[in-house]
Design a protein around this motif. Structure first.
Motif, PDB file in Angstrom:
ATOM      1  N   GLY A  58       0.796  -1.217   0.000  1.00  0.00           N
ATOM      2  CA  GLY A  58       0.000   0.000   0.000  1.00  0.00           C
ATOM      3  C   GLY A  58       0.833   1.273   0.000  1.00  0.00           C
ATOM      4  O   GLY A  58       0.291   2.371  -0.115  1.00  0.00           O
ATOM      5  N   THR A  59       2.161   1.150   0.115  1.00  0.00           N
ATOM      6  CA  THR A  59       3.008   2.345   0.178  1.00  0.00           C
ATOM      7  C   THR A  59       3.181   2.973  -1.196  1.00  0.00           C
ATOM      8  O   THR A  59       3.061   2.311  -2.230  1.00  0.00           O
ATOM      9  N   LYS A  60       3.487   4.253  -1.195  1.00  0.00           N
ATOM     10  CA  LYS A  60       3.723   4.999  -2.434  1.00  0.00           C
ATOM     11  C   LYS A  60       4.948   4.441  -3.174  1.00  0.00           C
ATOM     12  O   LYS A  60       4.955   4.366  -4.403  1.00  0.00           O
ATOM     13  N   LEU A  61       5.956   4.035  -2.416  1.00  0.00           N
ATOM     14  CA  LEU A  61       7.176   3.467  -2.995  1.00  0.00           C
ATOM     15  C   LEU A  61       6.846   2.230  -3.829  1.00  0.00           C
ATOM     16  O   LEU A  61       7.301   2.088  -4.967  1.00  0.00           O
ATOM     17  N   TYR A  62       6.044   1.323  -3.273  1.00  0.00           N
ATOM     18  CA  TYR A  62       5.640   0.104  -3.982  1.00  0.00           C
ATOM     19  C   TYR A  62       4.818   0.454  -5.221  1.00  0.00           C
ATOM     20  O   TYR A  62       5.064  -0.056  -6.306  1.00  0.00           O
ATOM     21  N   LYS A  63       3.846   1.325  -5.038  1.00  0.00           N
ATOM     22  CA  LYS A  63       2.950   1.673  -6.148  1.00  0.00           C
ATOM     23  C   LYS A  63       3.703   2.322  -7.298  1.00  0.00           C
ATOM     24  O   LYS A  63       3.432   2.049  -8.458  1.00  0.00           O
ATOM     25  N   LYS A  64       4.682   3.151  -6.983  1.00  0.00           N
ATOM     26  CA  LYS A  64       5.425   3.851  -8.027  1.00  0.00           C
ATOM     27  C   LYS A  64       6.387   2.928  -8.781  1.00  0.00           C
ATOM     28  O   LYS A  64       6.528   3.016  -9.988  1.00  0.00           O
ATOM     29  N   HIS A  65       7.066   2.035  -8.058  1.00  0.00           N
ATOM     30  CA  HIS A  65       8.154   1.266  -8.675  1.00  0.00           C
ATOM     31  C   HIS A  65       7.814  -0.180  -9.019  1.00  0.00           C
ATOM     32  O   HIS A  65       8.488  -0.770  -9.863  1.00  0.00           O
ATOM     33  N   LEU A  66       6.824  -0.788  -8.367  1.00  0.00           N
ATOM     34  CA  LEU A  66       6.597  -2.214  -8.589  1.00  0.00           C
ATOM     35  C   LEU A  66       5.216  -2.593  -9.085  1.00  0.00           C
ATOM     36  O   LEU A  66       5.064  -3.633  -9.707  1.00  0.00           O
ATOM     37  N   GLU A  67       4.226  -1.808  -8.786  1.00  0.00           N
ATOM     38  CA  GLU A  67       2.853  -2.233  -9.038  1.00  0.00           C
ATOM     39  C   GLU A  67       2.591  -2.600 -10.499  1.00  0.00           C
ATOM     40  O   GLU A  67       1.993  -3.635 -10.783  1.00  0.00           O
ATOM     41  N   SER A  68       3.059  -1.789 -11.436  1.00  0.00           N
ATOM     42  CA  SER A  68       2.810  -2.104 -12.852  1.00  0.00           C
ATOM     43  C   SER A  68       3.502  -3.409 -13.251  1.00  0.00           C
ATOM     44  O   SER A  68       2.959  -4.182 -14.029  1.00  0.00           O
ATOM     45  N   PHE A  69       4.690  -3.654 -12.695  1.00  0.00           N
ATOM     46  CA  PHE A  69       5.380  -4.905 -13.019  1.00  0.00           C
ATOM     47  C   PHE A  69       4.641  -6.100 -12.449  1.00  0.00           C
ATOM     48  O   PHE A  69       4.430  -7.103 -13.131  1.00  0.00           O
ATOM     49  N   VAL A  70       4.225  -6.003 -11.202  1.00  0.00           N
ATOM     50  CA  VAL A  70       3.548  -7.122 -10.547  1.00  0.00           C
ATOM     51  C   VAL A  70       2.203  -7.411 -11.220  1.00  0.00           C
ATOM     52  O   VAL A  70       1.861  -8.568 -11.452  1.00  0.00           O
ATOM     53  N   LYS A  71       1.457  -6.376 -11.561  1.00  0.00           N
ATOM     54  CA  LYS A  71       0.122  -6.584 -12.138  1.00  0.00           C
ATOM     55  C   LYS A  71       0.148  -6.888 -13.632  1.00  0.00           C
ATOM     56  O   LYS A  71      -0.632  -7.692 -14.112  1.00  0.00           O
ATOM     57  N   ASN A  72       1.004  -6.214 -14.377  1.00  0.00           N
ATOM     58  CA  ASN A  72       0.963  -6.323 -15.836  1.00  0.00           C
ATOM     59  C   ASN A  72       2.238  -6.850 -16.469  1.00  0.00           C
ATOM     60  O   ASN A  72       2.331  -6.862 -17.692  1.00  0.00           O
ATOM     61  N   ARG A  73       3.212  -7.204 -15.670  1.00  0.00           N
ATOM     62  CA  ARG A  73       4.527  -7.604 -16.193  1.00  0.00           C
ATOM     63  C   ARG A  73       5.030  -6.560 -17.183  1.00  0.00           C
ATOM     64  O   ARG A  73       5.427  -6.865 -18.306  1.00  0.00           O
ATOM     65  N   SER A  74       4.991  -5.304 -16.746  1.00  0.00           N
ATOM     66  CA  SER A  74       5.447  -4.210 -17.586  1.00  0.00           C
ATOM     67  C   SER A  74       6.271  -3.239 -16.760  1.00  0.00           C
ATOM     68  O   SER A  74       6.111  -3.166 -15.541  1.00  0.00           O
ATOM     69  N   MET A  75       7.161  -2.512 -17.444  1.00  0.00           N
ATOM     70  CA  MET A  75       8.012  -1.513 -16.798  1.00  0.00           C
ATOM     71  C   MET A  75       8.183  -0.346 -17.749  1.00  0.00           C
ATOM     72  O   MET A  75       8.104  -0.516 -18.966  1.00  0.00           O
ATOM     73  N   THR A  76       8.488   0.802 -17.181  1.00  0.00           N
ATOM     74  CA  THR A  76       8.841   1.938 -18.025  1.00  0.00           C
ATOM     75  C   THR A  76      10.266   1.721 -18.533  1.00  0.00           C
ATOM     76  O   THR A  76      11.036   0.950 -17.964  1.00  0.00           O
ATOM     77  N   LEU A  77      10.593   2.424 -19.595  1.00  0.00           N
ATOM     78  CA  LEU A  77      11.941   2.319 -20.158  1.00  0.00           C
ATOM     79  C   LEU A  77      12.986   2.746 -19.124  1.00  0.00           C
ATOM     80  O   LEU A  77      14.036   2.116 -18.993  1.00  0.00           O
ATOM     81  N   ARG A  78      12.676   3.774 -18.365  1.00  0.00           N
ATOM     82  CA  ARG A  78      13.596   4.254 -17.328  1.00  0.00           C
ATOM     83  C   ARG A  78      13.842   3.175 -16.266  1.00  0.00           C
ATOM     84  O   ARG A  78      14.980   2.960 -15.845  1.00  0.00           O
ATOM     85  N   THR A  79      12.781   2.489 -15.849  1.00  0.00           N
ATOM     86  CA  THR A  79      12.931   1.422 -14.855  1.00  0.00           C
ATOM     87  C   THR A  79      13.788   0.292 -15.408  1.00  0.00           C
ATOM     88  O   THR A  79      14.653  -0.236 -14.715  1.00  0.00           O
ATOM     89  N   LYS A  80      13.539  -0.068 -16.661  1.00  0.00           N
ATOM     90  CA  LYS A  80      14.342  -1.136 -17.265  1.00  0.00           C
ATOM     91  C   LYS A  80      15.827  -0.775 -17.262  1.00  0.00           C
ATOM     92  O   LYS A  80      16.666  -1.574 -16.873  1.00  0.00           O
ATOM     93  N   PHE A  81      16.131   0.445 -17.706  1.00  0.00           N
ATOM     94  CA  PHE A  81      17.541   0.839 -17.756  1.00  0.00           C
ATOM     95  C   PHE A  81      18.135   1.022 -16.356  1.00  0.00           C
ATOM     96  O   PHE A  81      19.325   0.781 -16.164  1.00  0.00           O
ATOM     97  N   SER A  82      17.314   1.411 -15.384  1.00  0.00           N
ATOM     98  CA  SER A  82      17.853   1.544 -14.020  1.00  0.00           C
ATOM     99  C   SER A  82      18.199   0.188 -13.429  1.00  0.00           C
ATOM    100  O   SER A  82      18.988   0.091 -12.498  1.00  0.00           O
ATOM    101  N   LEU A  83      17.623  -0.864 -13.964  1.00  0.00           N
ATOM    102  CA  LEU A  83      17.991  -2.225 -13.559  1.00  0.00           C
ATOM    103  C   LEU A  83      19.153  -2.758 -14.393  1.00  0.00           C
ATOM    104  O   LEU A  83      20.080  -3.372 -13.869  1.00  0.00           O
ATOM    105  N   LEU A  84      19.089  -2.541 -15.694  1.00  0.00           N
ATOM    106  CA  LEU A  84      20.055  -3.142 -16.605  1.00  0.00           C
ATOM    107  C   LEU A  84      21.446  -2.521 -16.532  1.00  0.00           C
ATOM    108  O   LEU A  84      22.446  -3.243 -16.557  1.00  0.00           O
ATOM    109  N   ILE A  85      21.525  -1.215 -16.449  1.00  0.00           N
ATOM    110  CA  ILE A  85      22.826  -0.553 -16.522  1.00  0.00           C
ATOM    111  C   ILE A  85      23.733  -0.885 -15.328  1.00  0.00           C
ATOM    112  O   ILE A  85      24.880  -1.289 -15.532  1.00  0.00           O
ATOM    113  N   PRO A  86      23.254  -0.767 -14.071  1.00  0.00           N
ATOM    114  CA  PRO A  86      24.162  -1.145 -12.964  1.00  0.00           C
ATOM    115  C   PRO A  86      24.583  -2.619 -13.017  1.00  0.00           C
ATOM    116  O   PRO A  86      25.739  -2.944 -12.765  1.00  0.00           O
ATOM    117  N   ALA A  87      23.631  -3.492 -13.391  1.00  0.00           N
ATOM    118  CA  ALA A  87      23.968  -4.915 -13.479  1.00  0.00           C
ATOM    119  C   ALA A  87      24.978  -5.153 -14.605  1.00  0.00           C
ATOM    120  O   ALA A  87      25.913  -5.953 -14.458  1.00  0.00           O
TER     121      ALA A  87
END
Length: 136
Positions: A58-87
């Motif tokens: 129910g937190t804003k942090l979860y809703k902003k960063h994870l909810e779309s992925f958990v519900k729709n298996r989707s991410m924004t391009l920015r989220t994808k790159f924020s995961l891919l680039i450091p890794a």
């Protein structure tokens, strides 16, 4: 046995809150990836306590960063790159340190596989994409 189970619940909760804290810091610092830590926090809190897991989702942090992925298996391009680039940076460091040719080849395969998976299996949505329930 019940006492042992309580210890594990406490460990799960501590790990969940630690991961959530690191994920929150990652939301502010672009170097630290947010989403993997928040996914870990969600998993650990679900193992530790149903009540804390409900609170976390129910937190804003979860809703902003994870909810779309958990519900729709989707991410924004920015989220994808924020995961891919450091890794990818960490894998490139491992590649440079790896003396073995087959090990280097495997790391290159991992880097390629990671990008192919993220861009073929996880739907890319525009920033501000609205879910069915109205959350972003």
């Amino acid at each position: 046995m019940k006492k042992r189970k309580n210890y594990f619940r406490i460990i799960w909760l501590l790990a969940g809150f630690l991961a959530m804290g690191i994920g929150a810091v990652g939301a502010v610092l672009p170097v630290l990836p947010t989403t993997p830590f928040l996914l870990l926090a969600s998993f650990c809190l679900a193992k530790g306590s149903e009540r804390f897991h409900r609170w976390f989702t129910g937190t804003k942090l979860y809703k902003k960063h994870l909810e779309s992925f958990v519900k729709n298996r989707s991410m924004t391009l920015r989220t994808k790159f924020s995961l891919l680039i450091p890794a990818s940076c960490m894998l490139v460091l491992a590649l440079l340190a790896m003396p073995n040719y087959y090990g280097r080849l495997f790391i290159v395969f991992l880097i390629i596989f990671k990008y192919v998976y993220f861009f073929t299996k996880i739907k890319t949505v525009p920033a501000g994409y609205r879910l069915e329930n109205g959350a972003e």
